[in-house]
Design a protein around this motif. Structure first.
Motif, PDB file in Angstrom:
ATOM      1  N   ARG A  99      74.959  42.691  14.210  1.00  0.00           N
ATOM      2  CA  ARG A  99      74.750  41.747  15.303  1.00  0.00           C
ATOM      3  C   ARG A  99      73.261  41.713  15.634  1.00  0.00           C
ATOM      4  O   ARG A  99      72.577  42.732  15.597  1.00  0.00           O
ATOM      5  CB  ARG A  99      75.542  42.150  16.554  1.00  0.00           C
ATOM      6  CG  ARG A  99      77.051  42.087  16.339  1.00  0.00           C
ATOM      7  CD  ARG A  99      77.512  40.628  16.183  1.00  0.00           C
ATOM      8  NE  ARG A  99      78.937  40.547  15.878  1.00  0.00           N
ATOM      9  CZ  ARG A  99      79.443  40.405  14.664  1.00  0.00           C
ATOM     10  NH1 ARG A  99      78.618  40.359  13.623  1.00  0.00           N
ATOM     11  NH2 ARG A  99      80.731  40.315  14.459  1.00  0.00           N
ATOM     12  N   ASP A 101      71.726  40.599  18.572  1.00  0.00           N
ATOM     13  CA  ASP A 101      71.359  40.433  19.975  1.00  0.00           C
ATOM     14  C   ASP A 101      70.046  41.172  20.237  1.00  0.00           C
ATOM     15  O   ASP A 101      69.863  42.315  19.819  1.00  0.00           O
ATOM     16  CB  ASP A 101      72.452  40.991  20.891  1.00  0.00           C
ATOM     17  CG  ASP A 101      73.768  40.231  20.726  1.00  0.00           C
ATOM     18  OD1 ASP A 101      73.700  39.060  20.322  1.00  0.00           O
ATOM     19  OD2 ASP A 101      74.827  40.808  20.995  1.00  0.00           O
ATOM     20  N   ALA A 135      71.210  32.784  25.935  1.00  0.00           N
ATOM     21  CA  ALA A 135      71.460  33.679  24.793  1.00  0.00           C
ATOM     22  C   ALA A 135      70.123  34.097  24.208  1.00  0.00           C
ATOM     23  O   ALA A 135      69.127  33.379  24.312  1.00  0.00           O
ATOM     24  CB  ALA A 135      72.309  32.979  23.730  1.00  0.00           C
ATOM     25  N   SER A 136      70.108  35.278  23.602  1.00  0.00           N
ATOM     26  CA  SER A 136      68.899  35.768  22.934  1.00  0.00           C
ATOM     27  C   SER A 136      69.304  36.488  21.664  1.00  0.00           C
ATOM     28  O   SER A 136      70.016  37.496  21.712  1.00  0.00           O
ATOM     29  CB  SER A 136      68.116  36.709  23.857  1.00  0.00           C
ATOM     30  OG  SER A 136      66.966  37.208  23.195  1.00  0.00           O
ATOM     31  N   ALA A 137      68.865  35.951  20.530  1.00  0.00           N
ATOM     32  CA  ALA A 137      69.165  36.551  19.231  1.00  0.00           C
ATOM     33  C   ALA A 137      67.892  37.173  18.664  1.00  0.00           C
ATOM     34  O   ALA A 137      66.870  37.273  19.345  1.00  0.00           O
ATOM     35  CB  ALA A 137      69.740  35.504  18.285  1.00  0.00           C
ATOM     36  N   GLN A 141      65.421  32.720  21.540  1.00  0.00           N
ATOM     37  CA  GLN A 141      66.314  32.686  22.691  1.00  0.00           C
ATOM     38  C   GLN A 141      66.502  31.237  23.124  1.00  0.00           C
ATOM     39  O   GLN A 141      65.662  30.377  22.835  1.00  0.00           O
ATOM     40  CB  GLN A 141      65.754  33.538  23.829  1.00  0.00           C
ATOM     41  CG  GLN A 141      64.363  33.141  24.299  1.00  0.00           C
ATOM     42  CD  GLN A 141      63.726  34.239  25.131  1.00  0.00           C
ATOM     43  OE1 GLN A 141      63.417  35.326  24.626  1.00  0.00           O
ATOM     44  NE2 GLN A 141      63.514  33.952  26.424  1.00  0.00           N
ATOM     45  N   LYS A 156      65.445  26.034  22.134  1.00  0.00           N
ATOM     46  CA  LYS A 156      65.417  27.277  21.376  1.00  0.00           C
ATOM     47  C   LYS A 156      63.961  27.669  21.163  1.00  0.00           C
ATOM     48  O   LYS A 156      63.177  26.915  20.568  1.00  0.00           O
ATOM     49  CB  LYS A 156      66.131  27.068  20.032  1.00  0.00           C
ATOM     50  CG  LYS A 156      66.326  28.320  19.199  1.00  0.00           C
ATOM     51  CD  LYS A 156      67.149  27.962  17.958  1.00  0.00           C
ATOM     52  CE  LYS A 156      67.341  29.161  17.042  1.00  0.00           C
ATOM     53  NZ  LYS A 156      68.130  28.803  15.835  1.00  0.00           N
TER      54      LYS A 156
END
Length: 558
Positions: A99, A101, A135-137, A141, A156
């Motif tokens: 994942r 995150d 959300a922040s990947a 983010q 984004k």
């Protein structure tokens, strides 16, 4: 024996390399480095994994190590999860659980990135902009915003300095791949450098948000007027390499829908949604040669009217015409139970190792077809079949092209997403009719005309150049300047040995005649020149026999 300085990728990033080596050692994954016998590494490979790590499987320790190493390692792991032909099915399955995150950047940093990329502050560009990300990947983010006309969008934004960090880590990955290819003979078959270079290209493309913006427009054009699927509308004037502004799709993700309890009477709806998702992806693959490469349930939304909304189009796959035709032939072979044709397509698609046992491969493919041909369509385990295919090609040392490996992963993930919507859904039921569609398309007027047009271009080029080339050949013949060059590959050694043998035989026969005639000068009543000639002929003959036995050249290698 290698020095660190001999591999520039590692020398440039020595400190980060030491950190990576330390993490690998901590999780007991440093055997690969130790096997390369690099003196520099010995100070960083102290001791195996300890504590609660000792009871974990190697695949689990690899996933934990990649998680600890951060963004680049996670992305590499996610890509390797699509290559069970390289890392094996168990490792690929474990890496699929990675994942990405990541803690978000602070609002000040985000605003600075937007201003640098779009030459204006968020307050100028948007009527409203939310500082708190939704959300922040690992790479970026996502923030909600609103345009002046009231349209709701999401922005984004790439994390600050992420590209420099990723490029440094990718440099180290290239260095490690070079280290493996130099030092571990068994790994050379899998071309670590080529695999690392492909991963580098994939990850760097994902860093370019302008590429994702083009992908979204490409998908939208391919499915224009198709009510089953929607893609976020993009805003090119509000997008750049590190900023992407697109329409906010309002729906429920497949992952959330699958987690919710199914209400009575929803089975038919969920089956329809699963079938639509499968149909859309098969159209991408077999019709457009351009497909979304990450169809996990979180990237598929259910919009009002049961339209599917597809997100995160940064990772895509493209299929060239040759690969598409080979895939179609493989599908037709599976549908008809033709193991021979399937074997041929497997060999055509993959890179074959030296000394491939084709008979053993054909036997394994025939066994595979026999195992799955008897399964009922509704009970067909496509994911298991694809895993068996990956294991089969890996067992025979066949390397699949990255596109084909991604496709196998897409089918497996797509089947998982479809079954999340409806547990009884069978993706193979949707794929099987495509065999008939493929045949119909191949003999359709449009496809026949396209083949004729391609053939016409080739023949036209040949007919245009033929008179000129023929006239040039005739002119050179009349002028006596026509040369015909013949290359006899592999005959040089044979001809050399033949001439060498004739010379040796002549020397031996001539020396025997001199001996028998007792030609002076004589030594103990024996012709000196005759004896020397015979001795030289015997030595040369022995050398020739040695060369023939070794099948080597006579010039200097013996």
């Amino acid at each position: 024996m290698f020095s660190l300085a001999s591999i520039p990728h590692l020398a440039r990033n020595a400190r980060r390399f030491a950190e990576i080596a330390g993490v690998l050692a901590k999780y007991g994954l440093a055997e690969f480095l130790a096997a390369t016998d690099v003196p520099f590494l010995r100070d960083h490979l102290k001791g195996p994994a300890g504590g609660d790590l000792a009871g974990l499987r190697r695949e689990e320790r690899l996933r934990l190590a990649m998680t600890e190493l951060g963004t680049t390692a996670i992305k590499i792991g996610q890509i390797l999860s699509t290559r069970p032909d390289l890392v094996g099915p168990e490792t690929a399955a474990e890496l699929a659980g990675l994942r990405d995150d990541t803690a978000p950047d602070p609002p000040r940093t985000v605003r600075r990135t937007i201003e640098e990329q779009l030459a204006a502050a968020p307050e100028t560009l948007f009527a409203a902009f939310e500082d708190t990300p939704v959300a922040s990947a690992s790479i970026g983010q996502v923030h909600r915003a609103r345009l002046a006309d009231g349209s709701r969008v999401v922005v984004k934004v790439q994390h600050a300095a992420i590209e420099d960090n990723i490029r440094a880590d990718l440099d180290i990955a290239m260095g490690l791949a070079e280290l493996a290819e130099r030092g571990i003979v068994e790994l050379r078959l899998y071309q670590p450098l080529a695999v690392a270079a492909e991963m580098r290209r994939t990850i760097l493309r994902e860093l370019d948000f302008s590429r994702e913006e083009r992908n979204l427009r490409h998908f939208a054009a391919n499915f224009a007027g198709d009510g089953r699927v929607a893609f976020p509308r993009t805003y090119p004037h509000l997008s750049a390499k590190r900023v992407l502004t697109m329409e906010e799709l309002d729906g429920v993700s497949v992952a959330a829908l699958a987690a919710a309890p199914a209400s009575p009477g929803q089975a038919e709806r969920r089956t329809r949604l699963a079938r639509n998702a499968a149909d859309v992806f098969l159209e991408m693959i077999f019709r457009d040669n351009f497909f979304h490469a990450d169809p996990h349930p979180g990237n598929i939304l259910i919009l009002p009217g049961d339209t599917l909304g597809l997100l995160d189009c940064g990772m895509v796959g493209r299929i060239d015409e040759r690969t598409r035709r080979s895939l179609e032939e493989a599908l037709l072979a599976v549908a008809s139970g033709d193991a021979g044709a399937l074997t041929e397509q497997v060999m055509r698609l993959g890179r074959l190792p030296p000394g491939l046992d084709r008979q053993a491969l054909a036997g394994d493919v025939e066994e595979f077809v026999a195992d799955y041909a008897g399964q009922a369509v509704g009970a067909f385990d496509l994911t298991g079949a694809l895993a068996d295919v990956s294991a089969l090609v890996r067992r025979h040392g066949i390397l699949l092209p990255p596109t084909v490996a991604h496709l196998i992963k897409v089918f497996a993930v797509l089947e998982g997403a479809s079954r999340a919507l409806h547990p009884g859904f069978s993706l193979i039921e949707v794929i099987t009719p495509y065999a008939s569609k493929i045949l119909l398309r191949r003999f359709s007027p449009g496809e026949v005309f396209a083949r004729l047009r391609r053939g016409y271009r080739d023949w036209n080029a040949l007919l245009e150049s033929f008179p000129r080339d023929a006239a040039e050949i005739l002119r050179r013949g009349r002028e006596g300047r026509l040369d015909v060059r013949l290359d006899h590959k592999g005959l040089d050694g044979t001809v050399n040995r033949l001439v060498y043998g004739l010379v040796t035989a002549a020397l031996f026969l001539g020396s025997c005649l001199v001996l028998s005639s007792r030609v002076p000068p004589l030594f103990f009543d024996v012709s000196l020149f005759g004896a020397l000639g015979c001795a030289c002929a015997i030595v040369l003959g022995l050398r020739l026999l040695r060369a023939v036995k070794r099948s080597g050249e006579l010039g200097g290698r013996d």
